[in-house]
Write a protein that holds these residues in place. Structure first.
Motif, PDB file in Angstrom:
ATOM      1  N   SER A   1       0.825  -1.202   0.000  1.00 52.22           N
ATOM      2  CA  SER A   1       0.000   0.000   0.000  1.00 52.22           C
ATOM      3  C   SER A   1       0.864   1.259   0.000  1.00 52.22           C
ATOM      4  CB  SER A   1      -0.927  -0.013   1.214  1.00 52.22           C
ATOM      5  OG  SER A   1      -1.699   1.151   1.273  1.00 52.22           O
TER       6      SER A   1
ATOM      7  N   SER B   1      -2.726  -1.289  -4.638  1.00 57.91           N
ATOM      8  CA  SER B   1      -3.973  -1.450  -3.906  1.00 57.91           C
ATOM      9  C   SER B   1      -3.941  -2.754  -3.137  1.00 57.91           C
ATOM     10  CB  SER B   1      -5.158  -1.441  -4.874  1.00 57.91           C
ATOM     11  OG  SER B   1      -5.103  -2.555  -5.738  1.00 57.91           O
ATOM     12  N   SER B   2      -4.713  -2.801  -2.052  1.00 54.62           N
ATOM     13  CA  SER B   2      -4.747  -4.017  -1.253  1.00 54.62           C
ATOM     14  C   SER B   2      -5.416  -5.166  -1.991  1.00 54.62           C
ATOM     15  CB  SER B   2      -5.487  -3.764   0.063  1.00 54.62           C
ATOM     16  OG  SER B   2      -6.817  -3.335  -0.197  1.00 54.62           O
TER      17      SER B   2
END
Length: 397
Positions: free
Chosen positions: A235, A240-241
């Motif tokens: 992150s 993005s996660s």
């Protein structure tokens, strides 16, 4: 008389004192000559380099694709077109089942189509003749309906027989077993002349297995805390996660290798943490052009745990051990060696990372460590630690 005796005593004392003075001077000279010179040592300043902190895990290689070659039709094995263990390409011939029964079945199916077409032609002509007659006088309505039904049955029979031909053609094609993927084939499980059971049930005969070679995957498990740390790092780097840290670089070494020389990337992280072990499964992908990496082989993988930062590195030869503590000898401006206790990190490019206890301006003994004692004066030869292509740490003036 007494004064003469006194002069004799003084003369004797002088004669005795002269040799004793000479012995004292010789002993002092010998003591000075016996003092050992300062030991010669090689010193260097720590190397500064941008390095990353890594976590290591043990895992096992798995094939990108793994296929069991089984027959779709039953018959006697007629030919084998490969050598056990060779590399095969997608579409290469592997096995041939005796084709003759299936060729005969195909001919029968084609003949049945022709017969069905003849029946259809007769039914159509019969229906055409009946349609030209006057219903109710020359031909009854029942007869006309029967001829219409016969025509439809004949048409359906043609369709069924044509489907039988296509199935017979498929069965004939299935007698030639080709490799579904490119990779390395195992050994044959059935010899020529044996009956092979085919079909779609679970009791079909296993003929061989094919495992893809390049690329190859490496599976491992990580603990929950490390998994969360990797997500935070991904992150922070802008990922993005949703991709679960798949962009993190990884390196790998085999059990007979000293350095992590294989570079790859994480391509998959499982969607759940195992409740019994508290770990989650990860998978990385590596190129394998020479086929050395083999499914089932063990290895160690490194995953970046922290963003890159500047670190101090010294050769492992400069590090000594005192019980459970590690230390190096730092040489001061007046060439006196003193102990400095350090904390060690991983090995990077053949040099050991020092995480604490050392300063970039320190001068460290890198060669001749066994000749040094704390607090003694040394004769340093100043060099810079470098690393040769073969991985050895050497000094250059």
């Amino acid at each position: 008389m007494p004064s003469h005796r006194f002069r004799l005593i003084l003369l004797s004392a002088a004669l005795l004192a002269a040799p004793l003075a000479g012995c004292g001077e010789d002993k002092a000279a010998n003591a000075t000559a016996a003092a050992p010179p300062p030991p010669k040592v090689t010193v260097a300043k720590p190397t500064q380099k941008l390095v990353s902190d890594y976590d290591e895990y043990v895992g096992r290689f798995v094939a990108y694709d793994f296929v069991e070659v089984r027959a779709r039709v039953s018959g006697y094995l007629d030919k084998i077109h490969f050598t056990d263990g060779q590399l095969v390409k997608e579409g290469d011939d592997l096995f041939t089942i005796d084709r003759r029964p299936f060729e005969a079945s195909l001919d029968q199916a084609k003949a049945a189509v022709e017969q069905a077409k003849a029946n259809l032609a007769f039914a159509e002509a019969d229906l055409t003749r009946g349609s030209n007659l006057v219903p109710g006088t020359s031909i009854t309505q029942q007869t006309l309906d029967q001829r219409t039904q016969a025509k439809r049955v004949a048409a359906a029979s043609v369709t069924a027989q044509e489907a039988a031909v296509r199935q017979a053609e498929l069965d004939l094609q299935f007698t030639e077993l080709r490799s579904p993927i490119s990779g390395r084939i195992g050994d044959r499980r059935v010899s020529i002349g044996n009956l092979v059971t085919g079909g779609t049930t679970g009791n079909t005969t296993l003929l061989a297995t094919v495992a893809s070679v390049d690329p190859i995957r490496f599976e491992f498990t990580m603990d929950e805390a490390s998994f969360l740390r990797y997500l935070d790092l991904a992150s922070a780097q802008g990922s993005s996660s949703a991709n679960r840290g798949m962009s993190l670089p990884v390196r790998l070494k085999l059990i007979d290798e000293d350095t992590f020389g294989h570079e790859g990337k994480i391509d998959f992280v499982d969607n759940a943490i195992d409740r019994s072990s508290g770990t989650i499964r990860g998978r990385a992908e590596f190129k394998n052009p020479d086929g050395k990496l083999t499914p089932g082989m063990f290895g160690r993988i490194q995953i970046t745990a922290k963003p890159p930062a500047t670190a101090l590195l010294v050769p492992d030869a400069a590090i000594a051990t005192e019980q459970a503590r590690k230390f190096v000898y730092a040489v001061s401006a007046d060439d006196v060696a003193t102990q400095k206790y350090v904390e060690l990190g991983p090995v990077v490019d053949g040099l050991r990372v020092i995480t604490a206890g050392l300063d970039a301006n320190d001068t460290v003994v890198v060669n001749g460590l066994m000749r040094v004692r704390p607090g003694i004066k040394v004769a340093p030869e100043r060099e810079t630690a470098t690393k040769e292509a073969d991985g050895t740490v050497v000094g250059t003036n």
